[in-house]
Every structure is written in structure tokens, then in C-alpha cells.
Design an enzyme around this catalytic site. Structure first.
Site, PDB file in Angstrom:
ATOM      1  N   SER B  20      62.080  54.674  38.974  1.00  0.00           N
ATOM      2  CA  SER B  20      60.682  54.250  38.879  1.00  0.00           C
ATOM      3  C   SER B  20      60.052  54.135  40.267  1.00  0.00           C
ATOM      4  O   SER B  20      60.689  53.682  41.217  1.00  0.00           O
ATOM      5  CB  SER B  20      60.621  52.895  38.178  1.00  0.00           C
ATOM      6  OG  SER B  20      59.297  52.422  38.168  1.00  0.00           O
ATOM      7  N   GLY B  71      52.685  47.967  45.775  1.00  0.00           N
ATOM      8  CA  GLY B  71      51.992  46.912  45.028  1.00  0.00           C
ATOM      9  C   GLY B  71      51.703  47.284  43.583  1.00  0.00           C
ATOM     10  O   GLY B  71      50.684  46.890  43.023  1.00  0.00           O
ATOM     11  N   LEU B  72      52.620  48.055  42.975  1.00  0.00           N
ATOM     12  CA  LEU B  72      52.520  48.408  41.554  1.00  0.00           C
ATOM     13  C   LEU B  72      51.203  49.084  41.188  1.00  0.00           C
ATOM     14  O   LEU B  72      50.650  48.871  40.116  1.00  0.00           O
ATOM     15  CB  LEU B  72      52.724  47.163  40.660  1.00  0.00           C
ATOM     16  CG  LEU B  72      54.060  46.432  40.772  1.00  0.00           C
ATOM     17  CD1 LEU B  72      54.076  45.229  39.822  1.00  0.00           C
ATOM     18  CD2 LEU B  72      55.234  47.343  40.446  1.00  0.00           C
ATOM     19  N   CYS B 129      60.029  43.515  41.481  1.00  0.00           N
ATOM     20  CA  CYS B 129      59.206  44.127  42.517  1.00  0.00           C
ATOM     21  C   CYS B 129      58.933  43.099  43.617  1.00  0.00           C
ATOM     22  O   CYS B 129      58.384  42.040  43.341  1.00  0.00           O
ATOM     23  CB  CYS B 129      57.877  44.626  41.962  1.00  0.00           C
ATOM     24  SG  CYS B 129      56.843  45.323  43.262  1.00  0.00           S
ATOM     25  N   LYS B 164      65.777  45.521  35.241  1.00  0.00           N
ATOM     26  CA  LYS B 164      65.990  45.984  36.622  1.00  0.00           C
ATOM     27  C   LYS B 164      66.146  44.784  37.551  1.00  0.00           C
ATOM     28  O   LYS B 164      65.234  43.972  37.688  1.00  0.00           O
ATOM     29  CB  LYS B 164      64.833  46.872  37.077  1.00  0.00           C
ATOM     30  CG  LYS B 164      65.098  47.552  38.428  1.00  0.00           C
ATOM     31  CD  LYS B 164      64.120  48.675  38.691  1.00  0.00           C
ATOM     32  CE  LYS B 164      64.453  49.401  39.981  1.00  0.00           C
ATOM     33  NZ  LYS B 164      63.554  50.549  40.224  1.00  0.00           N
ATOM     34  N   ASN B 191      67.033  47.063  42.697  1.00  0.00           N
ATOM     35  CA  ASN B 191      65.700  47.333  43.228  1.00  0.00           C
ATOM     36  C   ASN B 191      65.780  47.247  44.757  1.00  0.00           C
ATOM     37  O   ASN B 191      66.865  47.089  45.320  1.00  0.00           O
ATOM     38  CB  ASN B 191      64.691  46.322  42.660  1.00  0.00           C
ATOM     39  CG  ASN B 191      63.267  46.881  42.638  1.00  0.00           C
ATOM     40  OD1 ASN B 191      62.844  47.563  43.568  1.00  0.00           O
ATOM     41  ND2 ASN B 191      62.523  46.582  41.588  1.00  0.00           N
ATOM     42  N   THR B 192      64.654  47.319  45.438  1.00  0.00           N
ATOM     43  CA  THR B 192      64.656  47.351  46.908  1.00  0.00           C
ATOM     44  C   THR B 192      64.947  45.980  47.518  1.00  0.00           C
ATOM     45  O   THR B 192      64.766  44.947  46.884  1.00  0.00           O
ATOM     46  CB  THR B 192      63.297  47.828  47.430  1.00  0.00           C
ATOM     47  OG1 THR B 192      62.287  46.983  46.880  1.00  0.00           O
ATOM     48  CG2 THR B 192      63.029  49.264  47.049  1.00  0.00           C
ATOM     49  N   GLY B 216      66.531  53.894  50.171  1.00  0.00           N
ATOM     50  CA  GLY B 216      67.119  55.009  50.913  1.00  0.00           C
ATOM     51  C   GLY B 216      68.570  54.774  51.274  1.00  0.00           C
ATOM     52  O   GLY B 216      69.150  53.724  50.971  1.00  0.00           O
ATOM     53  N   GLY B 264      66.163  57.931  43.743  1.00  0.00           N
ATOM     54  CA  GLY B 264      64.826  57.423  44.045  1.00  0.00           C
ATOM     55  C   GLY B 264      64.243  58.100  45.265  1.00  0.00           C
ATOM     56  O   GLY B 264      63.705  59.206  45.199  1.00  0.00           O
TER      57      GLY B 264
END
Lengths: 258, 301
Positions: B20, B71-72, B129, B164, B191-192, B216, B264
Site C-alpha cells: 500500500s 499523509g494518506l 500510518c 498492518k 509499516n514504516t 527501503g 514497496g
């Protein structure tokens, strides 16, 4: 857009830190237009990680070749400057939209600032056979950045330097102010260069009531409109526009200048 | 060779998915790659109302990584269904909308609306997020809220619910267990990670949002370690994410316990990476005589 391997035909310095890269562009691949760009993966390693966007500076159908002009100023462009003819380039392109001219336009005023030169060279070549008057203004900080006249086969550029070391002493927009304002009716202004210069071009075109198209720049990740990373502020829709897929060429009146 | 992956009551054709936020709504990559070979497309996050996203700059490259604070930004659920799903459902690969919100009500409304579409394979619930002021991450760091949100979404849908997870917690396995207890069919991990880059000339953060989420290859060892930990804490499938740019990276996740993986940031580097990753996994399975992708976790020593 297509992803493919191109072969480097030449890669040489044209001024201090400025290089021109010419590479194969097979005629089965969509033809690039002025204002469009491509992305190059300059290395198979993870430094630098992302592909880098470069605007086309030309395309020659008869030679199956396209070109970019780039400035060596970071790790990606240093690696690119080290590449030799015969080496392969991982390319995605052509990407983004083009500079276009409506039928009521009689004159293009093309303004390039620094490395914004590439797409403006393409503009002058692309439109040279139309019945259009083309004025090409190149602004740079001082004279070491002045490029060899062989780059400009179709027009002679007006050189502007910030410190007056060559050509007109001042910015391209300062130079525009020396013109009789009647010249601006039936003109369109195309600009590519640093953000303050683009803003200056926009304000000038607004003041003299003629159209202005600008090539916007922003750090990019995907280059194809997926990641929303390269947005600039816009007066339209959501308030943001993607440089990669909504531009990179915008009507300057659609940008929210800050 | 059996590449299928079971998630809840549904089956993915293969374990290589796209993450995503890195794949838009699919159509952006249509001209570059064969989308039908992708295990599942996890779409750009969708919220109840359209979101313009954060001020630019939104991204900056870091050593072997990418820091983002988008920011979605998204078109909202109505336009998603009317415009984006039409293309997505034509593909024939699994489509898993990533659902985000600021309140439990918003998550529930989005899932309820998406239930009307037969083409939705399942849902990835974005409780992680790091780039929005409220909601999302707050849900993801509190096990009580995770269990409650998952449980309430479970009442709305029988389709796969994939939660997630954020790595920005003390113990990710506690959050994973809360999702499992709430009825999740799988977890996406990770997620990040929250990061910051400062411009020393301007003396301020590069991203307008201040902080961003790091992705990454720089985060891959963290993703592998967390996948290893989470897959031992829960009995539902784990979908490994973080820095996968080749088959060897994906194989690490599968050996760590992942049932599937998502590419991703790798897609930005080379859109061919998801396809090459799947090919490389197949080659490894042939060479190592692994018949079934679901047995992968048994092979780690």
C-alpha cells in the site's frame, strides 16, 4: 511510458559541471516531446536508491537518439558522469506532459535558468519549423556556466548573468522588462529553472496578461503518479498536484506560489 | 509447485504482493508490468472522505532508504469505488484496499461501503500510518484499541481482515496478538519506522511534516526480525514487508515465518522487482526441492 535498456552514444562535459548525455531511443518507443522527462536507475546498488528524473533536451528521429543535459551535483549525477559510450541505461519514459502552443500564439519566449536549460533547448528545436518567433533567454550565476553556442543550432540565446560577468547584468525577468510591452501580446512564456525564477516569470506574465507555462521540480520517488511524493501546491482540486503525472509542465496560474 | 497462500477463507495465487502507498490504484503501473502476476495489490490507503495529504516536501532519500510523509492523500471511498475499483477488478488479481481512518467509526464505514464490491478480496487495516496527526498510529500502538477495532470490523465482514502493524512500539508481538484476538485473519509486518532528516543549512527538518516513515532496504533487517518474532507469537499468517528488492530478500522473510510478502519501495527503484522476486522464489523452491510455499517456515534452522 516504457521501461527499457538504452545504449549511451555519448556523454561529455559542455560547461563547468554540465554534461550532455546522448542515448539510443528506438523508434518503437513513444517519441518524447519538449517538457517531458525520463527516469534513470543510475546503479544496480542501493546508493543512490531511487531512480532520478531528467528532462529531455532533444530527440532526433533520424538518429534514433534522445538527449538530456544534467549538472553534476550529487551522487547520482556523479555516477552518471562516469558512464561511457556503449554502457546501458535502465530508462523509464517518456513521462509527464509537454509544452504546447495554441494556434493564436505568434511568439515563444523561452527562459532557462541554470540546469533548466535542457528542456528549453528542446523547445527551440521542436518549434523552430513552425511559423513562430522564438526568443531564448538563458540565465546563470556567472560566466563559467555559459554553454557553447553549438548547443543552440536554431536560435541565439540572450545570456543573463546574476553578477554581470557576461551578457545582460540581471535575471531573465529583469531582461524581459527591457522589452516594449507590445511584444507580449500573442506571446507565450515557457520557463524552466529555479523556483524563484519560475515565480518571477509567473508574476511577470500575470502583470502583462499573457500565458506562462512552467516546468516544476520536486523530489520524485515513483515518477509515474503512484506515490504522491512529488506534489507541489496548486490552486486547483485538492490543493496539490503531482509533478510527475499532472505536470511537470503547468500553467503558472494553476500553481499556488509561496 | 504450490505457490498459493491461504488468508482467512480466501486464497492468493502467489505470495508476492505490492505494498500500500507504493502502487497507487494499480493503473499507474499498467503500462510497465504485467499486473496479473501479482499475488495481491494492496491499494493506496482509502479513507471515508478525500484527503489532500501533507504539505510538500513529502519525501527525501536517505542511505538505502526513503523517508516519506504523504499523509494518506487519497480520493476518498466514493471515488475509490466509482473510479479506481473499475480498473482494479478488471485485472483478475486479488485487490486488497488499505483502509485508514481517524476514528473507529470511519474504519467501519469504509469497510461497510466496500462490502458492496464483490471484487474486494479483503481488507488491510492501516492502524500504523506515522504521518497523520490523529488516528491511525494511535490505534496501532494500543493493544486494547487494536483488539476492539479488529473485533468490531470482524462483525461487519467475513472477508480476510489483515491488520498492518507499526514497528514503532516496544513489543510488536503484543499488538499482533491483540489483532489475532480481535479476529484478524493475518497481520502485515511492518509499516514504516519514524525518522527525520534535518537540513543543516535551513536548520529545519527537510519534510514539511517534520518526521516521516522510513522504508527501503535500510529497514529490511528490522522487518525480518519483527516477522520472525510475530510469526512465533501468533498462529495467523504474517505478511512480511520492509526493504524487499529481490528474491533473496523475500526468501529471508519467508524463512523468518512470513506466509507472503509485499514489495514497496522496491517498485519505485524498478517496477520489474515484484515479477523478478516471484521468479526467484520459484527458482529457489525448485533448487531446494520445496513443494509448497506454505511449508517455507519449517526450513529455517
Amino acid at each position: 511510458m516504457v521501461q527499457f535498456y538504452s545504449t549511451i552514444l555519448s556523454n561529455s562535459s559542455i560547461a563547468k559541471d554540465f554534461y550532455k548525455l546522448i542515448f539510443s531511443w528506438n523508434n518503437s518507443i513513444p517519441v518524447p516531446g519538449p517538457g517531458q522527462f525520463l527516469t534513470i536507475r543510475v546503479t544496480d546498488t542501493t546508493v543512490p536508491l531511487l531512480r532520478r528524473p531528467f528532462a529531455f533536451s532533444g530527440y532526433t528521429d533520424s538518429l534514433n537518439a534522445a538527449s538530456i543535459i544534467y549538472q553534476k551535483r550529487g551522487i547520482a549525477t556523479e555516477l552518471l558522469a562516469g558512464k561511457s559510450p556503449g554502457e546501458k541505461l535502465d530508462i523509464i519514459g517518456p513521462l509527464g506532459n509537454c509544452f504546447i502552443v495554441d494556434t493564436n500564439i505568434k511568439r515563444i519566449i523561452a527562459i532557462a535558468g541554470g540546469i533548466g536549460l535542457g528542456p528549453m533547448v528542446f523547445v527551440t528545436e521542436y518549434f523552430k519549423n513552425r511559423d513562430l518567433d522564438i526568443i531564448f533567454i538563458f540565465g546563470c550565476r556567472y560566466k563559467v556556466y555559459i554553454l557553447h553556442s553549438s548547443l543552440f543550432s536554431s536560435v541565439t540565446p540572450v545570456i543573463c548573468t546574476d553578477n554581470g560577468s557576461a551578457g545582460f547584468h540581471g535575471t531573465p525577468v529583469d531582461y524581459l522588462r527591457t522589452f516594449d510591452k507590445s511584444i507580449f501580446s500573442e506571446s507565450i512564456l515557457f520557463a524552466c529553472g529555479p523556483h524563484p525564477m519560475l515565480n518571477g516569470c509567473h508574476e511577470f506574465a500575470l502583470e502583462y496578461n499573457f500565458p506562462c507555462m512552467v516546468s516544476m521540480e520536486q523530489i520524485m520517488a515513483c515518477g509515474v503518479g503512484a506515490c504522491m511524493g512529488c506534489c507541489v501546491k496548486s490552486v486547483k482540486d485538492t490543493g496539490f498536484a503531482r509533478v510527475c503525472s499532472d505536470g511537470a509542465i503547468f500553467n503558472s496560474r494553476d500553481i499556488l506560489w509561496t | 509447485m504450490d505457490l498459493r497462500v491461504v488468508i482467512g477463507k480466501r486464497v492468493l495465487n502467489n505470495p508476492v504482493c505490492v505494498a500500500s502507498g507504493t502502487f497507487g490504484y494499480g493503473s499507474e503501473y499498467e503500462k510497465l508490468i504485467d499486473l496479473t502476476n501479482i499475488g495481491a495489490i494492496f491499494t493506496k490507503a482509502v479513507t471515508l472522505n478525500p484527503r489532500p495529504g501533507n504539505e510538500p516536501p513529502r519525501i527525501i532519500e536517505t542511505p538505502c532508504g526513503l523517508l516519506n510523509a504523504i499523509g494518506l492523500a487519497n480520493v476518498g471511498i466514493q471515488r475509490f469505488l466509482k473510479e479506481k475499483m473499475i480498473f482494479l477488478k478488471s485485472l483478475g488479481c486479488a485487490v486488497i484496499p488499505n483502509v485508514a481512518g481517524s476514528t473507529e467509526h470511519e474504519y467501519k464505514e469504509v469497510v461497510k461501503i466496500l462490502e458492496s464490491s464483490d471484487s474486494v478480496f479483503g481488507y488491510e487495516i492501516n492502524i500504523s500510518c506515522p504521518n497523520v496527526k490523529k488516528g491511525a498510529l494511535a490505534f496501532g500502538t494500543d493493544p486494547v484499541m487494536v483488539e476492539s477495532l479488529t473485533g468490531n470490523l470482524r462483525k461487519i465482514t467475513e472477508k480476510p481482515l489483515i491488520v498492518k502493524l507499526t514497528p514503532n512500539v516496544t513489543d510488536i508481538s503484543i499488538i499482533a496478538k491483540a489483532a489475532e484476538n480481535g479476529g484478524a485473519d493475518a497481520v502485515s509486518c511492518i509499516n514504516t519506522l519514524i525518522g527525520m532528516v534535518i537540513d543543516i543549512k535551513k536548520r529545519k527538518p527537510v519534510l514539511a511534516n517534520g518526521t516521516g516513515g522510513l522504508s527501503g532496504p535500510a529497514i529490511r533487517p528490522i522487518g525480518v526480525a519483527m516477522t520472525y518474532k510475530v510469526s512465533r507469537a501468533v498462529s495467523i499468517p504474517v505478511i512480511g514487508i520492509g526493504g524487499i528488492i529481490c528474491a533473496e530478500d523475500a526468501l529471508q522473510y519467508l524463512l523468518a515465518g512470513a506466509s507472503a510478502i509485499q514489495v514497496g519501495t522496491g517498485t519505485f527503484i524498478d517496477p520489474a522487482i515484484p515479477g523478478k522476486t516471484l521468479d526467484g522464489i520459484k527458482d529457489y523452491c525448485i533448487k531446494e526441492q520445496i513443494e509448497c510455499i506454505k511449508d517455507f517456515h519449517k526450513y529455517i534452522k
